[in-house]
Motif scaffolding. Structure first.
Motif, mmCIF file in Angstrom:
data_model
loop_
_atom_site.group_PDB
_atom_site.id
_atom_site.type_symbol
_atom_site.label_atom_id
_atom_site.label_comp_id
_atom_site.label_asym_id
_atom_site.label_seq_id
_atom_site.Cartn_x
_atom_site.Cartn_y
_atom_site.Cartn_z
ATOM 1 N N PHE A 260 1.051 -1.549 0.119
ATOM 2 C CA PHE A 260 -0.133 -0.417 0.035
ATOM 3 C C PHE A 260 0.843 1.363 0.156
ATOM 4 C CE2 PHE A 260 -2.713 -2.702 2.263
ATOM 5 C CZ PHE A 260 -4.297 -3.017 1.393
ATOM 6 N N VAL A 261 0.350 2.192 -0.956
ATOM 7 C CA VAL A 261 1.382 4.016 -0.848
ATOM 8 C C VAL A 261 -0.009 4.126 -0.846
ATOM 9 C CG1 VAL A 261 2.300 5.022 -2.112
ATOM 10 C CG2 VAL A 261 2.409 2.711 -2.701
ATOM 11 N N GLU A 262 0.495 5.557 0.586
ATOM 12 C CA GLU A 262 0.476 6.618 1.027
ATOM 13 C C GLU A 262 0.665 7.667 0.325
ATOM 14 O OE1 GLU A 262 -0.289 7.819 4.955
ATOM 15 O OE2 GLU A 262 1.825 9.120 4.697
ATOM 16 N N THR A 263 0.291 8.961 -0.591
ATOM 17 C CA THR A 263 1.050 9.801 -0.439
ATOM 18 C C THR A 263 0.192 10.922 0.576
ATOM 19 O OG1 THR A 263 2.019 11.779 -2.540
ATOM 20 C CG2 THR A 263 -0.294 10.950 -2.492
ATOM 21 N N CYS A 264 1.259 12.235 0.427
ATOM 22 C CA CYS A 264 0.653 13.801 1.149
ATOM 23 C C CYS A 264 0.058 14.699 -0.013
ATOM 24 C CB CYS A 264 1.320 13.993 2.077
ATOM 25 S SG CYS A 264 1.604 13.042 3.941
ATOM 26 N N ILE A 265 -0.720 15.229 0.551
ATOM 27 C CA ILE A 265 -0.957 16.012 0.050
ATOM 28 C C ILE A 265 0.069 17.355 -1.089
ATOM 29 C CG2 ILE A 265 -2.024 17.975 1.608
ATOM 30 C CD1 ILE A 265 -4.080 17.551 -1.773
ATOM 31 N N GLN A 266 1.066 17.950 -0.201
ATOM 32 C CA GLN A 266 1.819 18.560 -0.082
ATOM 33 C C GLN A 266 2.515 17.912 -1.282
ATOM 34 O OE1 GLN A 266 1.157 17.214 2.752
ATOM 35 N NE2 GLN A 266 3.289 16.909 3.510
ATOM 36 N N TYR A 267 2.827 17.021 -1.706
ATOM 37 C CA TYR A 267 3.945 15.904 -2.404
ATOM 38 C C TYR A 267 3.137 16.439 -3.946
ATOM 39 C CZ TYR A 267 6.374 14.843 1.630
ATOM 40 O OH TYR A 267 7.338 14.768 2.663
ATOM 41 N N LEU A 268 1.838 16.122 -4.011
ATOM 42 C CA LEU A 268 0.491 16.104 -4.937
ATOM 43 C C LEU A 268 1.292 17.815 -5.731
ATOM 44 C CD1 LEU A 268 -1.784 14.357 -4.263
ATOM 45 C CD2 LEU A 268 -0.471 13.576 -5.475
ATOM 46 N N ILE A 269 1.300 18.489 -5.333
ATOM 47 C CA ILE A 269 1.049 19.970 -4.998
ATOM 48 C C ILE A 269 2.082 21.713 -5.138
ATOM 49 C CG2 ILE A 269 -1.780 19.868 -5.167
ATOM 50 C CD1 ILE A 269 -1.654 21.173 -2.538
ATOM 51 N N LEU A 270 3.045 21.275 -3.865
ATOM 52 C CA LEU A 270 4.261 21.705 -4.326
ATOM 53 C C LEU A 270 5.287 21.162 -4.388
ATOM 54 C CD1 LEU A 270 3.256 22.737 -0.274
ATOM 55 C CD2 LEU A 270 2.709 24.134 -2.464
ATOM 56 N N ASP A 271 6.427 21.623 -4.528
ATOM 57 C CA ASP A 271 7.418 21.828 -5.048
ATOM 58 C C ASP A 271 8.875 22.190 -4.525
ATOM 59 O OD1 ASP A 271 8.746 23.347 -7.234
ATOM 60 O OD2 ASP A 271 6.917 23.365 -8.320
ATOM 61 N N LEU A 290 9.844 18.426 -0.738
ATOM 62 C CA LEU A 290 9.682 18.128 -2.370
ATOM 63 C C LEU A 290 10.179 18.115 -2.461
ATOM 64 C CD1 LEU A 290 7.508 21.996 -0.292
ATOM 65 C CD2 LEU A 290 6.615 18.962 -0.386
ATOM 66 N N ARG A 291 9.373 17.555 -3.622
ATOM 67 C CA ARG A 291 10.192 17.040 -4.660
ATOM 68 C C ARG A 291 9.826 17.777 -6.615
ATOM 69 N NH1 ARG A 291 14.004 14.187 -2.533
ATOM 70 N NH2 ARG A 291 13.284 12.095 -0.837
ATOM 71 N N GLU A 292 10.579 17.124 -7.376
ATOM 72 C CA GLU A 292 10.132 17.772 -8.459
ATOM 73 C C GLU A 292 8.485 17.813 -9.409
ATOM 74 O OE1 GLU A 292 12.729 19.618 -8.985
ATOM 75 O OE2 GLU A 292 13.591 18.737 -7.529
ATOM 76 N N LYS A 293 8.611 18.510 -10.389
ATOM 77 C CA LYS A 293 7.335 18.053 -10.973
ATOM 78 C C LYS A 293 7.078 16.929 -11.511
ATOM 79 C CE LYS A 293 6.229 23.040 -11.691
ATOM 80 N NZ LYS A 293 6.114 24.189 -10.928
ATOM 81 N N LYS A 294 7.635 16.360 -12.573
ATOM 82 C CA LYS A 294 7.816 14.902 -12.912
ATOM 83 C C LYS A 294 7.410 14.235 -11.633
ATOM 84 C CE LYS A 294 12.367 13.077 -11.014
ATOM 85 N NZ LYS A 294 11.798 12.137 -10.336
ATOM 86 N N ASP A 295 7.465 14.584 -10.420
ATOM 87 C CA ASP A 295 7.235 13.675 -9.126
ATOM 88 C C ASP A 295 5.725 13.749 -8.825
ATOM 89 O OD1 ASP A 295 9.471 11.840 -8.404
ATOM 90 O OD2 ASP A 295 10.207 14.129 -8.039
ATOM 91 N N GLN A 296 5.670 14.911 -9.372
ATOM 92 C CA GLN A 296 4.205 15.241 -9.221
ATOM 93 C C GLN A 296 3.238 14.112 -10.390
ATOM 94 O OE1 GLN A 296 3.445 19.388 -9.198
ATOM 95 N NE2 GLN A 296 4.767 20.237 -7.682
ATOM 96 N N GLU A 297 3.504 14.462 -10.958
ATOM 97 C CA GLU A 297 2.810 13.746 -12.261
ATOM 98 C C GLU A 297 2.928 12.318 -12.576
ATOM 99 O OE1 GLU A 297 4.190 14.883 -15.995
ATOM 100 O OE2 GLU A 297 4.589 17.423 -15.456
ATOM 101 N N VAL A 310 -3.782 6.033 -0.823
ATOM 102 C CA VAL A 310 -4.186 7.051 0.021
ATOM 103 C C VAL A 310 -3.440 8.761 0.195
ATOM 104 C CG1 VAL A 310 -4.266 7.279 2.862
ATOM 105 C CG2 VAL A 310 -4.751 4.719 1.295
ATOM 106 N N VAL A 311 -4.490 9.840 -0.173
ATOM 107 C CA VAL A 311 -3.662 10.810 0.352
ATOM 108 C C VAL A 311 -3.972 11.199 1.603
ATOM 109 C CG1 VAL A 311 -4.108 13.631 -0.867
ATOM 110 C CG2 VAL A 311 -4.288 11.166 -2.522
ATOM 111 N N ALA A 312 -2.946 11.599 1.994
ATOM 112 C CA ALA A 312 -2.923 12.265 3.671
ATOM 113 C C ALA A 312 -2.339 13.246 4.101
ATOM 114 C CB ALA A 312 -2.135 11.136 4.230
#
Ligand code: URP
Ligand code: ZN
Ligand code: ZN
Ligand code: ZN
Length: 460
Positions: A260-271, A290-297, A310-312
């Protein structure tokens, strides 16, 4: 007390229809078109979305960490969660190395009992697995209703366990029907890079980011997946941020394993561009960074591929004053950022309104999957007869702006200051009671209850 929610568009992880919901006491009694029932209170939900209350399975309230405490306690943190449409949170108890799991549980109960406004549960973080700790696992799963055990592959000296302990813990947890969640980063590599940067006189927040490159997370995620596969223990990677780490999970699927994988809201929208500002970047000093744009994608795609479940938030707020503890040394900046109140609206606005995920996927990753993975379904995480009446009524069109000036988290800045969102939480019910209505909280501390969880299946 009974409530009738009329004419809302009901969204679950699988359904989308317009109907009335009749609530009696704490649970949903019936759902149907034009229900003909007596109710003490009627809520008109026409034009609104009616969804299960959010579940945030990764928060740190009142947590002793890096020489201080996270600034939201059980009262302020769970209240802020309710304002943002999250009705249940799962916090982490941290074992003190050399002490028992039970003593840590008592310490956390001392901070949470009678203080929570919203519902909550605990993961038990095992930081010292030995013959004594091993004997406590079964009791936690069967008697305390704490069925998930957190491990850290980083933060050596305080929280980290080695692989020998990890494998031993996995075997014991699997035997009794639990799950392991993991902070999967290579702590030794990170400690090496922190020391290297400091020896070169590099002390700004940017070097927090540069001390935790993608490989440190990819390597640990892959190693964790291997150990979970070897032991057969259900595994859950918390706060996964990047392509390399998700590829480790993708690889595991090719041998028919599921982690199972959880990401968090910040990793989806901030870099990571936020770290280029000088000390201001401390607001986003968290681990992993926080990571790069390619990681958000990769993460948005991972949600739609069913690889990210999950998005936590990893809500771990610190006042600016606390962040300043690291003004001359990034490694002393308390790690973590505030988001418990913002997650549901941010994911709605950035995900649903912008067409990146469907409404059903939204409910699935913001509520249902966490309930299923952690043994709370169908009491929590869905809208169905017999389920707890934990309900979020959201206006999908209302626009608003996030700001520390009007948030309810106990932190003096917002990580999302000035961000304009589409979609606003209007009314929130928790166990059949209206807890939030029109920007007002209707319940006091003590309303929130501890949720005892069931054994896990490792399947959703
Ligand atoms: O930076 C973070 N994530 N702080 C909280 C502790 C953790 O590692 O989750
Ligand atoms: Zn009545
Ligand atoms: Zn972590
Ligand atoms: Zn965390």
């Amino acid at each position: 007390m009974s409530i009738l929610i009329k004419n809302g568009r009901i969204i679950t992880a699988t359904d989308d229809y317009t109907a009335d919901i009749f609530i009696e006491g704490e649970t949903i009694q019936s759902i149907g078109k034009n229900l003909n029932v007596h109710a003490d209170e009627v809520i008109d939900a026409s034009g609104k979305l009616v969804m299960p209350g959010g579940i945030d399975p990764h928060v740190h309230l009142d947590m002793p960490f890096m020489g201080t405490y996270s600034s939201d306690n059980y009262e302020t943190g769970t209240r802020a969660a309710l304002f943002g449409g999250t009705t249940t949170v799962i916090d982490f108890i941290l074992q003190t190395q050399g002490k028992s799991l039970q003593s840590a549980l008592q310490e956390w109960k001392g901070r949470s009992d009678n203080n929570a406004v919203g519902d909550y549960s605990f993961h038990m973080a095992v930081t010292d697995f030995n013959e004594e700790t091993k004997k406590e696992i079964q009791h936690f799963i069967e008697k305390e209703g704490i069925t998930s055990f957190k491990t850290f592959m980083a933060y050596k000296g305080a929280l980290m366990i080695d692989d020998r302990q990890m494998v031993g813990l996995m075997q014991e947890v699997k035997k009794h029907g639990g799950l392991i969640n993991v902070h999967a980063t290579n702590g030794d590599m990170i400690d090496f890079l922190i020391a290297k940067h400091k020896s070169e006189g590099k002390f700004s927040p940017l070097y927090h980011y540069l001390s935790q490159p993608e490989v440190t997370e990819a390597e640990a995620s892959s190693r964790f997946a291997d150990m979970a596969d070897y032991t057969g223990c259900p595994g859950y990677i918390v706060h996964l941020t990047c392509e390399g780490a998700l590829n480790a999970v993708r690889f595991a699927t090719r041998r028919n394993q599921h982690v199972f994988v959880e990401t968090c809201i910040q990793y989806l929208i901030l870099d990571a561009s936020v770290y280029e500002q000088d000390f201001e970047g401390a607001k986003w000093v968290m681990s992993p960074p926080l990571r790069e744009k390619k990681d958000q994608e990769t993460l948005w795609a991972g949600l739609n591929q069913g690889l990210v479940n999950v998005v936590a938030t990893d809500h771990c707020p610190f006042m600016w004053e606390q962040k300043l503890m690291g003004k001359d040394d990034f490694s002393k900046i308390p790690n973590g950022h505030p988001a418990i109140e913002n997650r549901m609206e941010l994911l709605f606005s950035e995900g649903v309104s912008k067409g990146k995920i469907t409404l059903n996927k939204y409910v699935e990753v913001a509520s249902t999957n966490a309930a299923k993975i952690f043994g709370m379904f169908p009491k929590k995480g869905t809208i169905a007869t017999g389920s707890d009446a934990d309900i979020l009524i959201l206006d999908p069109n209302e626009k608003h702006t996030l700001s520390a000036k009007n948030h309810h988290m106990n932190v003096d800045y917002s990580a999302y200051e000035g961000r304009e969102l589409t979609g606003k939480v209007k009314t929130v019910l928790l166990r059949g009671k209206v807890v939030i209505d029109n920007n007002e909280c209707k319940v006091e501390k003590g309303y929130g209850q501890f949720v005892k969880r069931n054994k896990v299946t490792g399947k959703i």
